[in-house]
Design a protein around this motif. Sequence first.
Motif, short mmCIF file in Angstrom:
data_model
loop_
_atom_site.label_atom_id
_atom_site.label_comp_id
_atom_site.label_asym_id
_atom_site.label_seq_id
_atom_site.Cartn_x
_atom_site.Cartn_y
_atom_site.Cartn_z
N PHE A 11 0.82 -1.21 0.00
CA PHE A 11 0.00 0.00 0.00
C PHE A 11 0.86 1.28 0.00
O PHE A 11 1.82 1.37 0.76
CB PHE A 11 -0.91 -0.01 1.24
CG PHE A 11 -1.82 1.17 1.35
CD1 PHE A 11 -3.03 1.18 0.69
CD2 PHE A 11 -1.45 2.29 2.09
CE1 PHE A 11 -3.88 2.27 0.78
CE2 PHE A 11 -2.28 3.39 2.18
CZ PHE A 11 -3.50 3.38 1.52
N GLU A 14 -1.01 -1.11 -4.70
CA GLU A 14 -1.80 -2.34 -4.68
C GLU A 14 -2.32 -2.61 -6.09
O GLU A 14 -3.00 -1.77 -6.68
CB GLU A 14 -2.96 -2.22 -3.70
CG GLU A 14 -2.48 -2.15 -2.25
CD GLU A 14 -3.61 -1.97 -1.25
OE1 GLU A 14 -3.40 -2.30 -0.08
OE2 GLU A 14 -4.68 -1.47 -1.64
N ILE A 20 -3.78 -6.40 -1.20
CA ILE A 20 -4.76 -5.97 -0.19
C ILE A 20 -4.76 -6.95 0.98
O ILE A 20 -4.76 -6.55 2.15
CB ILE A 20 -6.16 -5.88 -0.81
CG1 ILE A 20 -6.19 -4.77 -1.88
CG2 ILE A 20 -7.22 -5.60 0.26
CD1 ILE A 20 -7.47 -4.73 -2.69
N PRO A 207 -12.72 -8.84 4.33
CA PRO A 207 -12.49 -7.42 4.05
C PRO A 207 -12.76 -6.57 5.29
O PRO A 207 -13.58 -6.94 6.15
CB PRO A 207 -13.51 -7.11 2.94
CG PRO A 207 -13.79 -8.42 2.29
CD PRO A 207 -13.70 -9.44 3.40
N TRP A 209 -14.11 -3.74 5.12
CA TRP A 209 -15.27 -2.91 4.82
C TRP A 209 -16.43 -3.22 5.77
O TRP A 209 -16.57 -4.34 6.25
CB TRP A 209 -15.75 -3.15 3.39
CG TRP A 209 -14.78 -2.75 2.32
CD1 TRP A 209 -13.64 -2.02 2.48
CD2 TRP A 209 -14.86 -3.08 0.93
NE1 TRP A 209 -13.01 -1.86 1.27
CE2 TRP A 209 -13.74 -2.50 0.31
CE3 TRP A 209 -15.78 -3.78 0.15
CZ2 TRP A 209 -13.51 -2.61 -1.07
CZ3 TRP A 209 -15.55 -3.90 -1.20
CH2 TRP A 209 -14.43 -3.32 -1.81
N SER A 281 -8.98 3.49 -6.10
CA SER A 281 -8.53 3.23 -4.73
C SER A 281 -9.49 2.26 -4.05
O SER A 281 -10.61 2.03 -4.50
CB SER A 281 -8.48 4.53 -3.94
OG SER A 281 -9.80 5.03 -3.74
N SER A 282 -9.03 1.70 -2.92
CA SER A 282 -9.87 0.77 -2.16
C SER A 282 -11.16 1.44 -1.71
O SER A 282 -12.24 0.83 -1.73
CB SER A 282 -9.10 0.25 -0.95
OG SER A 282 -9.88 -0.64 -0.19
N GLU A 283 -11.07 2.72 -1.31
CA GLU A 283 -12.25 3.45 -0.86
C GLU A 283 -13.25 3.63 -2.01
O GLU A 283 -14.46 3.43 -1.84
CB GLU A 283 -11.86 4.82 -0.30
CG GLU A 283 -11.08 4.77 1.01
CD GLU A 283 -9.62 4.36 0.81
OE1 GLU A 283 -9.13 4.39 -0.34
OE2 GLU A 283 -8.97 4.00 1.82
N CYS A 285 -13.40 1.75 -4.68
CA CYS A 285 -13.87 0.42 -5.04
C CYS A 285 -15.04 0.01 -4.14
O CYS A 285 -16.04 -0.53 -4.62
CB CYS A 285 -12.71 -0.57 -4.90
SG CYS A 285 -13.06 -2.22 -5.55
N GLU A 286 -14.93 0.30 -2.86
CA GLU A 286 -16.00 -0.03 -1.93
C GLU A 286 -17.31 0.65 -2.33
O GLU A 286 -18.38 0.04 -2.28
CB GLU A 286 -15.61 0.38 -0.51
CG GLU A 286 -16.66 0.05 0.54
CD GLU A 286 -16.23 0.41 1.95
OE1 GLU A 286 -16.98 0.10 2.89
OE2 GLU A 286 -15.14 1.01 2.12
N THR A 308 -12.26 -10.54 -4.40
CA THR A 308 -13.39 -9.71 -4.80
C THR A 308 -14.74 -10.38 -4.50
O THR A 308 -15.74 -9.69 -4.29
CB THR A 308 -13.31 -9.36 -6.30
OG1 THR A 308 -13.08 -10.56 -7.05
CG2 THR A 308 -12.18 -8.38 -6.56
N GLU A 311 -15.50 -9.42 -1.07
CA GLU A 311 -15.92 -8.02 -1.03
C GLU A 311 -17.37 -7.88 -1.48
O GLU A 311 -18.13 -7.08 -0.91
CB GLU A 311 -14.97 -7.19 -1.90
CG GLU A 311 -13.57 -7.10 -1.30
CD GLU A 311 -12.53 -6.50 -2.22
OE1 GLU A 311 -11.46 -6.10 -1.72
OE2 GLU A 311 -12.77 -6.44 -3.44
#
Length: 389
Positions: A11, A14, A20, A207, A209, A281-283, A285-286, A308, A311
Amino acid sequence: MKLIVLSAFYFPDEIGGAEISTRILCENLVSKGHEVTVITMGTTPDKSQGEMISGVKVLRLNSTYRSRYDAQNEKGNISKVIWHINCDTGNYVPDSFDLIVQKIQPDWAIVSQTSGFGALIIPRLKNLGTKVVVFNRDYYYLNLDVSNSSKRMFDLRYYVGLLLSLRRRLQLNKSNLAVANSVYLRDKLQDACLIKQKVHVLYTDNPTWKVMKRRFASKEKYELLFCSKLETTKGTEILLRLIKTLPSNFRFTILGNGMDYEEIDHALRVRNNGRILGWVSSEECESYFEKADIFLQLSVWGEPFSRTILEAFTKGVFVCATSVGGNVESLDGDRGFLFDHMKEEILIRFLSEIKDHISFCNEAIRRSYEYLETRRGSSGVGGLLKLIS
């Protein structure tokens, strides 16, 4: 314990699920009171003295590794061959690596992948007397041939892959412990005699999240999400067929980059049925998972485990996946819709008739929530600590 984690990328560099998962593993180890230092091939040479990210000390030792990776990913197969040769034989790991490890004096070194980077690092760690655990999240690096068998004799990548995979297997067997992130990968490694010692199964951590509870509903339009490298092994040919075939009430959001980017972008423009956004970014993507109704995992080779899919489960997204590799393990028990990747017409028919399958979709989502809960007790960190303590 003092632990060092060796990862080609870390990170914010990624490029996929493995990176991740490595970050989450490191942060969870820190949360349990362990001292974790990541040694990675970064993009910023001024960070070689270390930076703290969520309690993890990160040392970035080489500024050209990521740019070389990106270049080969864009140019095609010959560049990939050169890249893999360079990974296994290159001198991109500086001499200071040994001094850094000696200074830290770790109890264990965790090698996050058996890539060319891992093949170079493992013998150096063993020469330093450091105990090594390899956390296998892939077998692609041990068998580079993912081409059509009828074309093998004309595929330079196949022959290079054979030579490099033999070297990587030899290095892997020098580790003290071997770990796989799925039963499928464990069996793949042991049945093919890639690893001599016992391979322990430690599932990828869930995850981070926030879990989003929702139900699948009958709608006028459905949002389809595809999140992956855009190359043939990841199912881009199936994706293109879906884009060109599905009715107009399906819209695509595609996250990722790769050799098939332009062809996919063109297909979306022709039908005006979606967008392709490249890497996010991961954010970000969420947020796209939260907006999606259906997630597509279309890999055509036996991917050991798809992060994924987890996720998608976390956000209550119904999953359609090819029945290969770890996908079968993840969706076992009707946690989604599995189909033969050689028969994508089955998926097209299922999606076209999705309003007839609302009850099935909701039951699958309910089971996916249950699956996330059962995995909490068998996640990577707890099991790993039991093995190395």
